[in-house]
Design a protein around this motif. Structure first.
Motif, PDB file in Angstrom:
ATOM      1  N   GLU A   1       7.747  51.797  37.261  1.00  0.00           N
ATOM      2  CA  GLU A   1       8.651  52.009  38.396  1.00  0.00           C
ATOM      3  C   GLU A   1       8.969  53.490  38.506  1.00  0.00           C
ATOM      4  O   GLU A   1       9.813  54.018  37.789  1.00  0.00           O
ATOM      5  N   ALA A   2       8.264  54.150  39.386  1.00  0.00           N
ATOM      6  CA  ALA A   2       8.432  55.590  39.574  1.00  0.00           C
ATOM      7  C   ALA A   2       7.745  56.003  40.863  1.00  0.00           C
ATOM      8  O   ALA A   2       6.853  55.308  41.356  1.00  0.00           O
ATOM      9  N   ALA A   3       8.166  57.139  41.395  1.00  0.00           N
ATOM     10  CA  ALA A   3       7.518  57.713  42.568  1.00  0.00           C
ATOM     11  C   ALA A   3       6.529  58.774  42.113  1.00  0.00           C
ATOM     12  O   ALA A   3       6.906  59.703  41.386  1.00  0.00           O
ATOM     13  N   ALA A   4       5.295  58.632  42.501  1.00  0.00           N
ATOM     14  CA  ALA A   4       4.285  59.624  42.138  1.00  0.00           C
ATOM     15  C   ALA A   4       4.514  60.896  42.948  1.00  0.00           C
ATOM     16  O   ALA A   4       4.685  60.847  44.166  1.00  0.00           O
ATOM     17  N   ALA A   5       4.514  62.036  42.260  1.00  0.00           N
ATOM     18  CA  ALA A   5       4.739  63.317  42.918  1.00  0.00           C
ATOM     19  C   ALA A   5       3.446  64.089  43.138  1.00  0.00           C
ATOM     20  O   ALA A   5       3.345  64.892  44.070  1.00  0.00           O
ATOM     21  N   ARG A   6       2.459  63.851  42.277  1.00  0.00           N
ATOM     22  CA  ARG A   6       1.221  64.630  42.356  1.00  0.00           C
ATOM     23  C   ARG A   6       0.109  63.910  41.614  1.00  0.00           C
ATOM     24  O   ARG A   6       0.364  63.240  40.613  1.00  0.00           O
ATOM     25  N   VAL A   7      -1.097  64.035  42.133  1.00  0.00           N
ATOM     26  CA  VAL A   7      -2.291  63.540  41.449  1.00  0.00           C
ATOM     27  C   VAL A   7      -3.194  64.740  41.191  1.00  0.00           C
ATOM     28  O   VAL A   7      -3.566  65.454  42.126  1.00  0.00           O
TER      29      VAL A   7
ATOM     30  N   ASP B   1      11.908  35.704  51.233  1.00  0.00           N
ATOM     31  CA  ASP B   1      10.779  35.097  51.943  1.00  0.00           C
ATOM     32  C   ASP B   1       9.663  36.097  52.225  1.00  0.00           C
ATOM     33  O   ASP B   1       8.505  35.710  52.381  1.00  0.00           O
ATOM     34  N   LEU B   2      10.012  37.375  52.321  1.00  0.00           N
ATOM     35  CA  LEU B   2       9.016  38.398  52.647  1.00  0.00           C
ATOM     36  C   LEU B   2       8.775  39.383  51.515  1.00  0.00           C
ATOM     37  O   LEU B   2       8.177  40.434  51.716  1.00  0.00           O
ATOM     38  N   THR B   3       9.204  39.015  50.309  1.00  0.00           N
ATOM     39  CA  THR B   3       9.127  39.929  49.172  1.00  0.00           C
ATOM     40  C   THR B   3       8.041  39.521  48.194  1.00  0.00           C
ATOM     41  O   THR B   3       7.942  38.354  47.804  1.00  0.00           O
ATOM     42  N   VAL B   4       7.247  40.505  47.782  1.00  0.00           N
ATOM     43  CA  VAL B   4       6.298  40.329  46.689  1.00  0.00           C
ATOM     44  C   VAL B   4       6.883  41.025  45.467  1.00  0.00           C
ATOM     45  O   VAL B   4       7.228  42.209  45.528  1.00  0.00           O
ATOM     46  N   ASP B   5       7.005  40.293  44.381  1.00  0.00           N
ATOM     47  CA  ASP B   5       7.521  40.811  43.113  1.00  0.00           C
ATOM     48  C   ASP B   5       6.378  41.549  42.412  1.00  0.00           C
ATOM     49  O   ASP B   5       5.485  40.929  41.839  1.00  0.00           O
ATOM     50  N   LEU B   6       6.409  42.878  42.461  1.00  0.00           N
ATOM     51  CA  LEU B   6       5.295  43.655  41.927  1.00  0.00           C
ATOM     52  C   LEU B   6       5.134  43.519  40.414  1.00  0.00           C
ATOM     53  O   LEU B   6       4.005  43.361  39.934  1.00  0.00           O
ATOM     54  N   PRO B   7       6.204  43.563  39.611  1.00  0.00           N
ATOM     55  CA  PRO B   7       6.003  43.351  38.171  1.00  0.00           C
ATOM     56  C   PRO B   7       5.390  41.988  37.857  1.00  0.00           C
ATOM     57  O   PRO B   7       4.543  41.874  36.963  1.00  0.00           O
ATOM     58  N   ALA B   8       5.802  40.946  38.587  1.00  0.00           N
ATOM     59  CA  ALA B   8       5.242  39.615  38.348  1.00  0.00           C
ATOM     60  C   ALA B   8       3.759  39.589  38.714  1.00  0.00           C
ATOM     61  O   ALA B   8       2.935  38.998  37.995  1.00  0.00           O
TER      62      ALA B   8
ATOM     63  N   SER C   1       9.506  51.115  43.752  1.00  0.00           N
ATOM     64  CA  SER C   1      10.325  49.905  43.837  1.00  0.00           C
ATOM     65  C   SER C   1       9.561  48.723  43.256  1.00  0.00           C
ATOM     66  O   SER C   1       8.343  48.619  43.447  1.00  0.00           O
ATOM     67  N   PRO C   2      10.248  47.820  42.568  1.00  0.00           N
ATOM     68  CA  PRO C   2       9.572  46.620  42.067  1.00  0.00           C
ATOM     69  C   PRO C   2       9.342  45.567  43.139  1.00  0.00           C
ATOM     70  O   PRO C   2       8.695  44.553  42.880  1.00  0.00           O
ATOM     71  N   ALA C   3       9.864  45.796  44.322  1.00  0.00           N
ATOM     72  CA  ALA C   3       9.719  44.829  45.422  1.00  0.00           C
ATOM     73  C   ALA C   3       8.915  45.442  46.551  1.00  0.00           C
ATOM     74  O   ALA C   3       9.144  46.595  46.940  1.00  0.00           O
ATOM     75  N   GLN C   4       7.963  44.695  47.069  1.00  0.00           N
ATOM     76  CA  GLN C   4       7.219  45.101  48.264  1.00  0.00           C
ATOM     77  C   GLN C   4       7.567  44.126  49.372  1.00  0.00           C
ATOM     78  O   GLN C   4       7.318  42.917  49.258  1.00  0.00           O
ATOM     79  N   LEU C   5       8.189  44.613  50.444  1.00  0.00           N
ATOM     80  CA  LEU C   5       8.575  43.769  51.567  1.00  0.00           C
ATOM     81  C   LEU C   5       7.506  43.848  52.653  1.00  0.00           C
ATOM     82  O   LEU C   5       7.070  44.941  53.022  1.00  0.00           O
TER      83      LEU C   5
END
Length: 377
Positions: A75-81, A57-64, A36-40
């Motif tokens: 913007e993706a969910a990591a499945a494996r490292v 008010d409680l959101t950090v804009d990750l791309p910014a 997600s581009p938003a971290q609450l």
């Protein structure tokens, strides 16, 4: 190999790593992978639910934040490292895209709600604070119900920890502020709520019950459906909004990646926050287990304290400075918003805390200052 640091997850610690990179570059390509581009910020979520905050008010804009840090946002969910033991470098595999080759990887993906996949109907019908989409669905559901007819607002929170207690207070207050009768229940499988709070837990319970919130301890949940919760003994709790806060479970990413894990599936890290077997993988927050400190709870305050150590040690791994050790604190401040303009305040092992308006003002100041730190980089 390309000197590339891949941060997996936009949790508290990685926010600080990015802020540090904005102040002084890391000397390597920096990438953040997040679904997600938003971290609450979780500490302000109950406040949003009862109407004290807007989502922004409680959101950090990750791309910014990434732009300020000179980092790339994916913007993706990591499945494996993939990080072979004894090898150099790693690769992060995310759904729908090519693998990201990395010289170093850091995980800050948090934990999952425990039990959602084991209780019939819970995954389909219960809301949770994570991921962001599930939280937004909860807020929308509450708003839709309160905008409807005049029947009582029926809700149930499963889990009697601090997060569940605050959400129960918030749901009750939001319904009453909308002029609706509130039928809110708090269900806990253990014999008491807030077990780590000592005598203060009893005070909180009595306040909940005075408000009209039913507190049901010693009850396991057997099933969840669209109209309520069935307890193990067969009793029913009516609920059109069921919120699941019944503890934490390890993210599947750790075991899927064959990284060193404890019995619960959390990434084992040493005192430098590096993978315990020495792979070029670091971690912080609720997704890790610190070797020699099994007592550390899954609480955001630990991720916040780990953050500067993680940032320094990632720099050191990239050849800038020396690594340092993280020593978890035994005592920390807890502020519990009771949705009436006051908060309970407790520090460390103090058995009885205060309940006052100034305590809520202090909580709000701390929370708002934390979020602003990453909104204004």
């Amino acid at each position: 190999m390309t000197r590339r640091l891949v941060l997996v997850g936009g949790g508290h610690a990685h926010l600080e790593v990015l802020r540090e990179a904005a102040r002084r570059p890391f000397g390597a390509e920096l990438v953040l992978v997040s679904p997600s581009p938003a971290q609450l910020y979780s500490g302000m979520m109950p406040g949003q639910l009862r109407g004290a905050y807007r989502e922004r008010d409680l959101t950090v804009d990750l791309p910014a934040l990434c732009r300020a840090a000179g980092a790339r946002f994916v913007e993706a969910a990591a499945a494996r490292v993939d990080a072979p033991l004894g090898g150099d470098g790693a690769a992060v595999h995310a759904a729908g895209g090519p693998a990201l080759e990395a010289s170093h990887v850091s995980l800050d993906v948090g934990a999952l709600p425990a039990g959602l996949d084991r209780v019939p109907g819970a995954a389909e019908h219960a809301f949770a604070v994570r991921p962001v989409a599930r939280w937004r669905a909860l807020v929308a559901r509450v708003e839709a119900l309160l905008a409807g007819g005049g029947e009582p607002f029926a809700a149930c929170v499963v889990g009697g920890g601090a997060g569940g207690v605050e959400l129960a207070f918030a749901l009750h207050a939001r319904a009453r502020a909308a002029g609706r009768a509130a039928e809110v229940a708090l269900v806990e499988g253990g014999d008491r709520i807030l077990p780590s709070f000592g005598a203060l837990g009893g005070r909180v319970r009595r306040l909940l019950e005075r408000r009209g919130v039913r507190v049901l301890t010693g009850h396991a949940v057997a099933a969840v459906d669209a109209e309520g919760v069935t307890l193990a003994g067969g009793a029913r709790v009516a609920s059109l909004v069921t919120v699941w806060t019944a503890g934490a479970a390890a993210p599947p990413l750790v075991r899927a990646s064959r990284l060193p894990a404890d019995a619960g599936g959390y990434l084992r890290v040493d005192a430098t926050l590096r993978a315990a077997d020495g792979r070029p993988v670091w971690g912080a927050g609720d997704c890790v287990a610190l070797d020699g400190a099994a007592w550390v709870p899954k609480a955001g305050v630990y991720a916040v304290r780990e953050a500067p150590v993680l940032a320094d040690n990632l720099r050191a791994a990239l050849g800038d400075g020396a690594a340092r050790r993280y020593v978890p604190q035994r005592r920390y401040l807890v502020a519990l918003d009771t949705a009436d303009g006051r908060a309970f305040l407790r520090r460390g092992g103090v058995p009885v805390g205060v309940h006052a308006r100034w305590a809520l003002r202090l909580k709000r100041a701390i929370d708002e200052r934390f979020v602003a730190r990453y909104q204004r980089v």
